[in-house]
Design a protein around this motif. Structure first.
Motif: not given
Length: 294
Positions: A215-232
């Motif tokens: 879902e678009p909302e899920g992708m939005k939250r997923f990308r935000a999570y990646l931005s907040a955790h750049p070293n994964m």
């Protein structure tokens, strides 16, 4: 030169992989990686491979092919990435003679002859036979499924048999294999592995397939999570993908409607699925074969 050939298989990515590679082609040019447009080589190579059934290539064949395929000077290209899901054959011939892609070894031999002296590597996405065979049948002109499978018992189909044949005939050609069902989670790695670049390098479209099933909302939250955790790490990212899919997956995008062949029960499909999973474990243990998995 390294020549990378994606051979499909049929009913897997529908040229999405080629489009993903092309989208990044300009960024990889300085790395000596070329991703030619398919119109420059698919028919050309098909004709050349077919012609080799009559003999050996002319001494200048490689240079002529590269001049036609590459827009850049071949001397500046270290790695050429090609994709053709019909390389082994067209869908209607995939089970000809009761053997899965019976001419695969012959086609690879001709390809090697055309690019003699180059390092050849094959990339291949595979699929659960329980869904692969109905989808392959749908791409063929045949009207009868059991005529189409040419007497093959679908429960006996193993990708490891095809890979074993290729390895026996061409031990110098490495193979990279993955499950089509896993592609949304490993899409970025497949693109990077084919291009031969660092696995942590940023590329365009690494999450394109994930966005198709979330879902678009899920992708939005997923990308935000990646931005907040750049070293994964990539493995950590995949665990996060699975977690977001558990909550935001688009069920209608994940489920594919296929016409189930007459006589296939749920038990048969479950058996084929279990055999497929075991078959992938067999591939992981084969020398010269790399399996990309989540």
């Amino acid at each position: 030169m390294q020549v990378i050939l994606h051979t499909g298989v049929h009913a897997t990515d529908d040229d999405r992989l080629l489009r993903g590679l092309t989208r990044n082609a300009a960024d990889w040019r300085d790395d000596g990686v070329a991703v030619p447009g398919p119109s420059r080589y698919r028919q050309l190579l098909s004709d050349a491979v077919h012609a080799l059934a009559q003999g050996t290539p002319a001494p200048e064949a490689r240079e002529v092919l590269l001049e036609a395929i590459l827009t850049d000077d071949p001397e500046h290209v270290d790695r050429m990435v090609l994709s053709n899901r019909n390389f082994f054959c067209v869908p209607k011939l995939a089970l000809q003679g009761g053997v899965l892609y019976a001419r695969a070894e012959e086609r690879v031999a001709a390809f090697k002859a055309l690019f003699a002296g180059d390092e050849i590597e094959l990339f291949m996405g595979v699929r659960n036979p329980a869904t692969f065979l109905p989808a392959l049948f749908a791409e063929s002109p045949s009207n009868d499924f059991y005529d189409f499978v040419a007497g093959v018992d679908p429960r006996t189909l193993r990708w490891s048999d095809l890979v074993r044949r290729l390895r026996a005939a061409h031990p110098d050609v490495a193979l990279t294999v993955w499950c089509n069902e896993d592609t949304p989670l490993i899409w970025g790695q497949i693109l990077r592995e084919m291009a031969g670049i660092e696995l942590n390098r940023k590329i365009r479209g690494a999450f394109d397939l994930l966005s198709d099933i979330m879902e678009p909302e899920g992708m939005k939250r997923f990308r935000a999570y990646l931005s907040a955790h750049p070293n994964m790490t990539e493995r950590q990212k995949r665990r996060v993908m699975v977690a977001f899919l558990d909550k935001y997956a688009l069920d209608e995008a994940i489920e594919e409607e296929l016409e189930i062949p007459v006589g296939w029960t749920e038990a048969v499909i479950d058996e084929m699925t279990e055999d497929y999973e075991d078959d992938m474990l067999t591939l992981e243990r084969m020398r010269g074969v790399t399996v990309i998995a989540p």
